[in-house]
Motif scaffolding. Structure first.
Motif, PDB file in Angstrom:
ATOM      1  N   VAL A  55      34.660  34.436  56.124  1.00 15.03           N
ATOM      2  CA  VAL A  55      34.401  35.739  56.757  1.00 15.03           C
ATOM      3  C   VAL A  55      35.673  36.579  56.810  1.00 15.03           C
ATOM      4  CG1 VAL A  55      33.720  36.886  58.907  1.00 15.03           C
ATOM      5  CG2 VAL A  55      32.464  34.874  58.101  1.00 15.03           C
ATOM      6  N   HIS A  56      36.806  35.951  57.142  1.00 10.71           N
ATOM      7  CA  HIS A  56      38.077  36.690  57.208  1.00 10.71           C
ATOM      8  C   HIS A  56      38.480  37.228  55.843  1.00 10.71           C
ATOM      9  CE1 HIS A  56      39.078  36.127  61.379  1.00 10.71           C
ATOM     10  NE2 HIS A  56      38.877  34.822  61.301  1.00 10.71           N
ATOM     11  N   PHE A  57      38.252  36.459  54.785  1.00  4.12           N
ATOM     12  CA  PHE A  57      38.583  36.928  53.443  1.00  4.12           C
ATOM     13  C   PHE A  57      37.741  38.155  53.088  1.00  4.12           C
ATOM     14  CE2 PHE A  57      39.563  32.215  52.483  1.00  4.12           C
ATOM     15  CZ  PHE A  57      40.816  32.344  53.059  1.00  4.12           C
ATOM     16  N   PHE A  58      36.461  38.116  53.448  1.00  2.00           N
ATOM     17  CA  PHE A  58      35.604  39.275  53.182  1.00  2.00           C
ATOM     18  C   PHE A  58      36.044  40.477  54.006  1.00  2.00           C
ATOM     19  CE2 PHE A  58      32.749  36.393  51.002  1.00  2.00           C
ATOM     20  CZ  PHE A  58      32.110  37.221  50.067  1.00  2.00           C
ATOM     21  N   ASN A  59      36.517  40.243  55.228  1.00  2.00           N
ATOM     22  CA  ASN A  59      37.028  41.355  56.049  1.00  2.00           C
ATOM     23  C   ASN A  59      38.235  42.004  55.391  1.00  2.00           C
ATOM     24  OD1 ASN A  59      35.114  41.081  58.068  1.00  2.00           O
ATOM     25  ND2 ASN A  59      36.372  39.696  59.311  1.00  2.00           N
ATOM     26  N   ILE A  60      39.109  41.181  54.820  1.00  2.00           N
ATOM     27  CA  ILE A  60      40.280  41.720  54.124  1.00  2.00           C
ATOM     28  C   ILE A  60      39.837  42.520  52.908  1.00  2.00           C
ATOM     29  CG2 ILE A  60      42.317  41.096  52.751  1.00  2.00           C
ATOM     30  CD1 ILE A  60      42.729  38.736  54.667  1.00  2.00           C
ATOM     31  N   LEU A  61      38.850  42.010  52.181  1.00  2.00           N
ATOM     32  CA  LEU A  61      38.351  42.728  51.006  1.00  2.00           C
ATOM     33  C   LEU A  61      37.775  44.090  51.392  1.00  2.00           C
ATOM     34  CD1 LEU A  61      36.557  39.840  49.053  1.00  2.00           C
ATOM     35  CD2 LEU A  61      38.719  40.944  48.479  1.00  2.00           C
ATOM     36  N   GLU A  81      45.948  45.896  47.219  1.00  2.00           N
ATOM     37  CA  GLU A  81      45.165  45.330  46.120  1.00  2.00           C
ATOM     38  C   GLU A  81      45.572  43.889  45.805  1.00  2.00           C
ATOM     39  OE1 GLU A  81      42.495  46.535  44.648  1.00  2.00           O
ATOM     40  OE2 GLU A  81      42.594  48.259  45.988  1.00  2.00           O
ATOM     41  N   HIS A  82      46.841  43.562  46.013  1.00  2.00           N
ATOM     42  CA  HIS A  82      47.292  42.190  45.740  1.00  2.00           C
ATOM     43  C   HIS A  82      46.689  41.210  46.747  1.00  2.00           C
ATOM     44  CE1 HIS A  82      49.970  43.262  42.516  1.00  2.00           C
ATOM     45  NE2 HIS A  82      50.536  44.193  43.261  1.00  2.00           N
ATOM     46  N   ASN A  83      46.582  41.639  48.007  1.00  2.00           N
ATOM     47  CA  ASN A  83      45.955  40.790  49.014  1.00  2.00           C
ATOM     48  C   ASN A  83      44.474  40.574  48.702  1.00  2.00           C
ATOM     49  OD1 ASN A  83      48.321  40.508  50.416  1.00  2.00           O
ATOM     50  ND2 ASN A  83      47.838  42.008  51.982  1.00  2.00           N
ATOM     51  N   LYS A  84      43.817  41.625  48.265  1.00  2.00           N
ATOM     52  CA  LYS A  84      42.417  41.501  47.867  1.00  2.00           C
ATOM     53  C   LYS A  84      42.273  40.525  46.700  1.00  2.00           C
ATOM     54  CE  LYS A  84      40.927  46.120  49.322  1.00  2.00           C
ATOM     55  NZ  LYS A  84      40.312  47.392  48.881  1.00  2.00           N
ATOM     56  N   GLU A  85      43.168  40.656  45.750  1.00  2.00           N
ATOM     57  CA  GLU A  85      43.145  39.764  44.576  1.00  2.00           C
ATOM     58  C   GLU A  85      43.292  38.309  44.992  1.00  2.00           C
ATOM     59  OE1 GLU A  85      46.468  38.880  41.304  1.00  2.00           O
ATOM     60  OE2 GLU A  85      45.589  40.884  41.078  1.00  2.00           O
ATOM     61  N   THR A  86      44.221  38.052  45.917  1.00  2.00           N
ATOM     62  CA  THR A  86      44.442  36.674  46.371  1.00  2.00           C
ATOM     63  C   THR A  86      43.226  36.149  47.119  1.00  2.00           C
ATOM     64  OG1 THR A  86      46.804  37.205  46.609  1.00  2.00           O
ATOM     65  CG2 THR A  86      46.045  35.145  47.577  1.00  2.00           C
ATOM     66  N   CYS A  87      42.596  37.003  47.941  1.00  2.00           N
ATOM     67  CA  CYS A  87      41.392  36.586  48.674  1.00  2.00           C
ATOM     68  C   CYS A  87      40.275  36.192  47.710  1.00  2.00           C
ATOM     69  CB  CYS A  87      40.906  37.708  49.583  1.00  2.00           C
ATOM     70  SG  CYS A  87      41.864  37.886  51.092  1.00  2.00           S
ATOM     71  N   VAL A  88      40.058  37.003  46.692  1.00  2.00           N
ATOM     72  CA  VAL A  88      39.012  36.694  45.713  1.00  2.00           C
ATOM     73  C   VAL A  88      39.343  35.401  44.980  1.00  2.00           C
ATOM     74  CG1 VAL A  88      37.809  37.493  43.643  1.00  2.00           C
ATOM     75  CG2 VAL A  88      38.383  39.114  45.430  1.00  2.00           C
ATOM     76  N   ALA A  89      40.624  35.201  44.673  1.00  2.00           N
ATOM     77  CA  ALA A  89      41.042  33.977  43.976  1.00  2.00           C
ATOM     78  C   ALA A  89      40.762  32.743  44.836  1.00  2.00           C
ATOM     79  CB  ALA A  89      42.520  34.058  43.619  1.00  2.00           C
ATOM     80  N   ILE A  90      41.013  32.847  46.142  1.00  2.00           N
ATOM     81  CA  ILE A  90      40.740  31.718  47.044  1.00  2.00           C
ATOM     82  C   ILE A  90      39.234  31.438  47.101  1.00  2.00           C
ATOM     83  CG2 ILE A  90      40.867  30.899  49.433  1.00  2.00           C
ATOM     84  CD1 ILE A  90      43.436  32.578  49.736  1.00  2.00           C
ATOM     85  N   LEU A  91      38.439  32.483  47.256  1.00  2.00           N
ATOM     86  CA  LEU A  91      36.983  32.314  47.292  1.00  2.00           C
ATOM     87  C   LEU A  91      36.478  31.686  45.996  1.00  2.00           C
ATOM     88  CD1 LEU A  91      36.005  35.729  48.937  1.00  2.00           C
ATOM     89  CD2 LEU A  91      35.749  33.462  49.977  1.00  2.00           C
ATOM     90  N   TYR A  92      37.037  32.128  44.885  1.00  2.00           N
ATOM     91  CA  TYR A  92      36.666  31.597  43.569  1.00  2.00           C
ATOM     92  C   TYR A  92      36.972  30.096  43.504  1.00  2.00           C
ATOM     93  CZ  TYR A  92      36.746  31.100  38.436  1.00  2.00           C
ATOM     94  OH  TYR A  92      36.533  30.703  37.149  1.00  2.00           O
ATOM     95  N   ARG A 115      42.735  40.794  37.447  1.00  2.00           N
ATOM     96  CA  ARG A 115      42.504  39.414  37.851  1.00  2.00           C
ATOM     97  C   ARG A 115      41.404  39.348  38.910  1.00  2.00           C
ATOM     98  NH1 ARG A 115      45.478  35.849  41.733  1.00  2.00           N
ATOM     99  NH2 ARG A 115      45.007  33.680  41.166  1.00  2.00           N
ATOM    100  N   ALA A 116      41.426  40.278  39.858  1.00  2.00           N
ATOM    101  CA  ALA A 116      40.393  40.309  40.893  1.00  2.00           C
ATOM    102  C   ALA A 116      39.013  40.543  40.283  1.00  2.00           C
ATOM    103  CB  ALA A 116      40.708  41.389  41.925  1.00  2.00           C
ATOM    104  N   LYS A 117      38.944  41.417  39.288  1.00  2.00           N
ATOM    105  CA  LYS A 117      37.665  41.674  38.610  1.00  2.00           C
ATOM    106  C   LYS A 117      37.126  40.400  37.972  1.00  2.00           C
ATOM    107  CE  LYS A 117      38.510  46.551  37.418  1.00  2.00           C
ATOM    108  NZ  LYS A 117      38.763  47.475  36.288  1.00  2.00           N
ATOM    109  N   ARG A 118      37.997  39.654  37.283  1.00  2.00           N
ATOM    110  CA  ARG A 118      37.573  38.426  36.612  1.00  2.00           C
ATOM    111  C   ARG A 118      37.063  37.402  37.623  1.00  2.00           C
ATOM    112  NH1 ARG A 118      42.497  38.907  34.019  1.00  2.00           N
ATOM    113  NH2 ARG A 118      43.282  37.039  35.095  1.00  2.00           N
ATOM    114  N   LYS A 119      37.823  37.226  38.719  1.00  2.00           N
ATOM    115  CA  LYS A 119      37.436  36.227  39.719  1.00  2.00           C
ATOM    116  C   LYS A 119      36.147  36.631  40.433  1.00  2.00           C
ATOM    117  CE  LYS A 119      41.052  33.525  39.200  1.00  2.00           C
ATOM    118  NZ  LYS A 119      40.926  32.156  38.677  1.00  2.00           N
ATOM    119  N   ALA A 120      36.038  37.910  40.800  1.00  2.00           N
ATOM    120  CA  ALA A 120      34.836  38.377  41.482  1.00  2.00           C
ATOM    121  C   ALA A 120      33.616  38.231  40.574  1.00  2.00           C
ATOM    122  CB  ALA A 120      35.008  39.835  41.914  1.00  2.00           C
TER     123      ALA A 120
END
Length: 461
Positions: free
Chosen positions: A383-389, A395-406, A439-444
């Motif tokens: 939930v916290h990762f989605f809140n950050i997104l 954009e780098h923080n968003k990218e890292t969040c998506v990478a963790i979820l992935y 990178r975020a696009k690929r992971k998402a």
């Protein structure tokens, strides 16, 4: 005629240009990352020129441009190789406490004018120590050679060329004085060493040139005095930091002396924040050495760093986070970090928006381990990762969040169900897949494809 103090452009022209750039930033297409960075960079530079037109005499602005040997436009120079303040090619890039890189004379002027924030992020600075960015400097040199440009030379302070500061005999005298039976004499030498290694690169270089200088720094008699006096210890650890930053060979020599490593570790445990800060900075350098990561992990450093992050002192946390991130490139250290409670501390900091970038990067290194995945879920991580997104503008923080979820959903299919539930409610991954970094696009997209695949399987079985 240009207005007084405006250089090639007067203050009125600069104001109009700045207004145009601000309007372009507000109206720009958010999916065009490159364009956005170019416009923002230009706006920052225009603002700096406008500020100089009001506060600097004309000759000072011209002196800065002459010093760099570049035209005002710096045509063709990549954004990554230009100072965010001046817009000019880096000569002496340094890293501010915020993690942003600036050219030394420009950021020093910013700080000297009384600013306590980072010019680019507006983050309040816990300290104003400037660390040379050797990586960017090397890339600038390579780029200049590739494009047949003159390699930028270091800006030399006339005081730095004073022969007295290059005198190896003086270094030898100070080292002998350090081991004096008189604590007051030793402390006096320690204070002078700290000052000289802080101000004069030529003096720092002597430690690599003078035979036995590094081993002599860590003789038992000297260390006994350092451990008994916090003032002495602060100056001494600061000196170790100064010479280690300057020369990687010196840093390697320090890393090979057990008593030096022990001093740094023990200095992380004292009450004085300044000593902890210098020690954490030294450790962030030592932890970057591949040859030392296993050894440092075996010395109990991982738990100590986690405790420092939990303690949260602003002078210490950033370097402690960097050291932990470096150590967690090793599997054994990742397992130690998870067992020592890193996930709970990292999630607590992320919820409090404290060093979010650094905490997410460490979490990304841990997230492939099944125990880490379970603990992240226990602390409401998804939930916290989605809140950050949804809310974070970085954009780098968003990218890292998506990478963790992935990583989580690929290592534990059961987590995909919770991720799907949150995504169905907010549809933020679909947005990231369209507008995020490459990178975020690929992971998402990978997460969405996996959600679709297993949703289809569940409906057909």
């Amino acid at each position: 005629m240009a207005e007084k103090g405006g250089g090639a452009k007067g203050a009125t022209e600069l104001k109009k240009e700045l207004q145009r750039l601000v309007e372009a930033i507000v109206e720009e297409d958010e999916s065009d990352d490159y364009y956005g960075l170019e416009v923002t960079d230009h706006a920052i530079r225009t603002l700096f020129l406008l500020r100089n037109s009001k506060s600097n005499p004309p000759q000072e602005s011209e002196k800065l441009k002459d010093l760099y040997g570049l035209s005002e436009d710096s045509e063709g120079v990549p954004v990554e190789f230009r100072c965010p303040i001046s817009g000019l090619l880096f000569k002496e890039p340094v890293v501010l406490a915020s993690g942003q890189t600036y050219d030394q004379p420009f950021i020093q002027k910013w700080l000297k004018d009384g600013h306590q924030t980072c010019p680019r992020t507006n983050q309040l600075l816990p300290h104003t120590v400037l660390i040379p960015n050797l990586s960017i400097k090397n890339m600038v040199v390579k780029w200049c050679k590739l494009h047949n440009c003159e390699v930028p030379c270091r800006i030399i302070d006339n005081d730095q060329e004073n022969p007295a500061h290059k005198n190896s005999d003086h270094l030898v005298e100070l080292l002998e004085k350090l081991s004096s039976s008189s604590l007051s004499d030793a402390k006096s030498a320690g204070k002078e060493l700290r000052m000289l290694t802080n101000r004069f690169p030529s003096f720092k270089a002597l430690f690599a040139d003078v035979s036995h200088a590094i081993p002599q720094l860590f003789n038992p008699i000297l260390l006994e005095g350092i451990y008994s006096d916090d003032d002495f210890r602060e100056d001494f650890v600061a000196t170790i930091l100064n010479i280690s930053i300057h020369d990687i060979d010196v840093m390697n020599m320090v890393s090979e002396i057990p008593s030096a490593v022990s001093l740094v570790i023990e200095s992380l445990k004292v009450n004085r924040a300044e000593i902890k800060s210098h020690a954490a900075a030294v450790l962030s350098l030592l932890s970057a050495l591949d040859s030392k990561k296993h050894e440092l992990g075996k010395l109990g450093i991982v738990k100590l760093l986690i405790d420092l992050l939990e303690e949260g002192h602003p002078l210490v946390s950033k370097d402690a986070a960097l050291a932990l991130k470096n150590l967690c490139t090793v599997v054994e250290n990742r397992e130690k970090a998870i067992s020592d409670g890193a996930i709970a501390v990292l999630m607590c900091k992320i919820r409090g928006s404290i060093l979010t970038d650094e905490m997410l990067k460490i979490l990304a290194k841990l997230s492939s381990h099944h125990k880490a995945i379970e603990q992240i879920e226990e602390h409401g991580g998804i939930v916290h990762f989605f809140n950050i997104l949804m809310d974070n503008t970085d954009e780098h923080n968003k990218e890292t969040c998506v990478a963790i979820l992935y990583t989580m959903c690929y290592n534990d299919r059961r987590k995909l169900r919770e991720i799907r539930g949150v995504e169905n409610a907010c549809e933020i991954l679909n947005q990231v897949a369209q507008t995020g970094t490459s990178r975020a696009k690929r992971k998402a997209s990978g997460i969405l494809e996996r959600m679709h695949k297993f949703a289809f399987v569940s409906h057909t079985t």
